[in-house]
Write a protein that holds these residues in place. Structure first.
Motif, PDB file in Angstrom:
ATOM      1  N   VAL A  10     -18.262 -17.545 -37.664  1.00 25.60           N
ATOM      2  CA  VAL A  10     -19.084 -18.055 -38.868  1.00 25.60           C
ATOM      3  C   VAL A  10     -20.443 -18.351 -38.677  1.00 25.60           C
ATOM      4  CG1 VAL A  10     -18.789 -20.152 -40.443  1.00 25.60           C
ATOM      5  CG2 VAL A  10     -16.750 -18.970 -39.700  1.00 25.60           C
ATOM      6  N   LEU A  11     -20.702 -18.819 -37.571  1.00 26.90           N
ATOM      7  CA  LEU A  11     -22.137 -19.239 -37.462  1.00 26.90           C
ATOM      8  C   LEU A  11     -22.922 -17.793 -37.290  1.00 26.90           C
ATOM      9  CD1 LEU A  11     -21.828 -22.009 -34.867  1.00 26.90           C
ATOM     10  CD2 LEU A  11     -22.574 -22.264 -37.340  1.00 26.90           C
ATOM     11  N   ASN A  12     -22.488 -16.776 -36.902  1.00 29.13           N
ATOM     12  CA  ASN A  12     -22.961 -15.713 -36.528  1.00 29.13           C
ATOM     13  C   ASN A  12     -23.255 -14.843 -38.085  1.00 29.13           C
ATOM     14  OD1 ASN A  12     -24.040 -13.023 -35.961  1.00 29.13           O
ATOM     15  ND2 ASN A  12     -22.375 -12.368 -34.719  1.00 29.13           N
ATOM     16  N   ALA A  13     -22.257 -15.413 -38.939  1.00 31.46           N
ATOM     17  CA  ALA A  13     -22.560 -14.702 -40.639  1.00 31.46           C
ATOM     18  C   ALA A  13     -23.640 -15.470 -41.210  1.00 31.46           C
ATOM     19  CB  ALA A  13     -21.217 -14.885 -41.231  1.00 31.46           C
ATOM     20  N   VAL A  14     -23.738 -16.814 -40.890  1.00 32.29           N
ATOM     21  CA  VAL A  14     -24.768 -17.721 -41.488  1.00 32.29           C
ATOM     22  C   VAL A  14     -26.038 -17.337 -41.058  1.00 32.29           C
ATOM     23  CG1 VAL A  14     -25.545 -20.129 -41.575  1.00 32.29           C
ATOM     24  CG2 VAL A  14     -23.363 -19.538 -41.927  1.00 32.29           C
ATOM     25  N   LEU A  15     -26.047 -16.999 -39.609  1.00 33.04           N
ATOM     26  CA  LEU A  15     -27.346 -16.520 -39.114  1.00 33.04           C
ATOM     27  C   LEU A  15     -27.918 -15.121 -39.663  1.00 33.04           C
ATOM     28  CD1 LEU A  15     -29.414 -17.029 -36.906  1.00 33.04           C
ATOM     29  CD2 LEU A  15     -28.020 -15.606 -35.376  1.00 33.04           C
ATOM     30  N   TYR A  16     -26.765 -14.283 -39.919  1.00 35.55           N
ATOM     31  CA  TYR A  16     -27.163 -12.976 -40.725  1.00 35.55           C
ATOM     32  C   TYR A  16     -27.754 -13.323 -42.162  1.00 35.55           C
ATOM     33  CZ  TYR A  16     -26.848  -8.332 -42.731  1.00 35.55           C
ATOM     34  OH  TYR A  16     -27.264  -7.223 -43.395  1.00 35.55           O
ATOM     35  N   LEU A  17     -27.065 -14.294 -42.744  1.00 37.34           N
ATOM     36  CA  LEU A  17     -27.574 -14.336 -44.059  1.00 37.34           C
ATOM     37  C   LEU A  17     -29.196 -15.236 -44.367  1.00 37.34           C
ATOM     38  CD1 LEU A  17     -24.389 -16.307 -45.839  1.00 37.34           C
ATOM     39  CD2 LEU A  17     -25.544 -14.237 -46.600  1.00 37.34           C
ATOM     40  N   LEU A  18     -29.220 -15.960 -43.265  1.00 39.79           N
ATOM     41  CA  LEU A  18     -30.517 -16.630 -43.079  1.00 39.79           C
ATOM     42  C   LEU A  18     -31.667 -15.681 -42.651  1.00 39.79           C
ATOM     43  CD1 LEU A  18     -29.859 -19.971 -41.095  1.00 39.79           C
ATOM     44  CD2 LEU A  18     -30.444 -19.568 -43.397  1.00 39.79           C
ATOM     45  N   TYR A  19     -31.386 -14.566 -41.952  1.00 45.26           N
ATOM     46  CA  TYR A  19     -32.129 -13.558 -41.416  1.00 45.26           C
ATOM     47  C   TYR A  19     -32.528 -12.705 -42.861  1.00 45.26           C
ATOM     48  CZ  TYR A  19     -33.294  -8.652 -40.356  1.00 45.26           C
ATOM     49  OH  TYR A  19     -33.847  -7.474 -40.240  1.00 45.26           O
ATOM     50  N   ARG A  20     -31.345 -12.349 -43.618  1.00 42.58           N
ATOM     51  CA  ARG A  20     -31.887 -11.462 -44.762  1.00 42.58           C
ATOM     52  C   ARG A  20     -32.509 -12.207 -45.870  1.00 42.58           C
ATOM     53  NH1 ARG A  20     -32.414  -7.052 -44.919  1.00 42.58           N
ATOM     54  NH2 ARG A  20     -31.790  -6.793 -46.892  1.00 42.58           N
ATOM     55  N   ALA A  21     -32.301 -13.527 -45.901  1.00 40.50           N
ATOM     56  CA  ALA A  21     -32.863 -14.340 -46.982  1.00 40.50           C
ATOM     57  C   ALA A  21     -34.582 -14.512 -46.384  1.00 40.50           C
ATOM     58  CB  ALA A  21     -32.410 -15.785 -47.045  1.00 40.50           C
ATOM     59  N   THR A  22     -34.793 -14.648 -45.267  1.00 39.08           N
ATOM     60  CA  THR A  22     -36.179 -14.762 -44.919  1.00 39.08           C
ATOM     61  C   THR A  22     -36.903 -13.474 -44.955  1.00 39.08           C
ATOM     62  OG1 THR A  22     -35.369 -16.272 -43.018  1.00 39.08           O
ATOM     63  CG2 THR A  22     -37.575 -15.059 -42.802  1.00 39.08           C
ATOM     64  N   ASP A  23     -36.038 -12.431 -44.563  1.00 40.76           N
ATOM     65  CA  ASP A  23     -36.748 -11.102 -44.815  1.00 40.76           C
ATOM     66  C   ASP A  23     -36.959 -10.612 -46.224  1.00 40.76           C
ATOM     67  OD1 ASP A  23     -37.469  -8.450 -43.454  1.00 40.76           O
ATOM     68  OD2 ASP A  23     -35.572  -7.627 -44.492  1.00 40.76           O
ATOM     69  N   TYR A  24     -35.846 -11.106 -47.115  1.00 45.08           N
ATOM     70  CA  TYR A  24     -36.377 -10.874 -48.499  1.00 45.08           C
ATOM     71  C   TYR A  24     -37.633 -11.695 -49.028  1.00 45.08           C
ATOM     72  CZ  TYR A  24     -35.335 -10.572 -53.694  1.00 45.08           C
ATOM     73  OH  TYR A  24     -35.310 -10.357 -54.873  1.00 45.08           O
ATOM     74  N   TRP A  25     -37.486 -12.841 -48.503  1.00 43.48           N
ATOM     75  CA  TRP A  25     -38.613 -13.707 -48.951  1.00 43.48           C
ATOM     76  C   TRP A  25     -39.886 -13.360 -48.433  1.00 43.48           C
ATOM     77  CZ3 TRP A  25     -41.896 -16.927 -46.006  1.00 43.48           C
ATOM     78  CH2 TRP A  25     -42.609 -17.643 -46.686  1.00 43.48           C
TER      79      TRP A  25
END
Length: 83
Positions: free
Chosen positions: A64-79
């Motif tokens: 679950v934490l790995n999935a959250v980390l991936y979401l944060l990475y994608r959000a930061t990359d998109y931003w």
């Protein structure tokens, strides 16, 4: 004023589907590993049964934490790409 729009242009639908598939794959892989330790290894009657159960729970939380980390990475990359 800046030349960029205040609302970024959306990406293609296929990119969102690919990201969703990656998140699902992360959760499935870690879920399988967790299930192996929670229901497989601990039911064999091996010593330290409680340790195997806890290890299965640790793998589930890690997924679950790995999935959250991936979401944060994608959000930061998109931003970052829109700024």
């Amino acid at each position: 004023m800046s030349d960029k729009a205040s609302i970024p242009q959306p990406q293609a639908v296929s990119s969102y589907i690919e990201d969703g598939a990656r998140i699902a794959a992360i959760l499935i892989i870690w879920g399988v590993i967790s299930a192996v330790f929670t229901y497989g290894v601990s039911d064999l009657g091996l010593p330290f049964e409680q340790l195997w159960l806890q290890l299965g729970q640790v793998f589930a939380v890690t997924g679950v934490l790995n999935a959250v980390l991936y979401l944060l990475y994608r959000a930061t990359d998109y931003w970052h790409n829109t700024v």
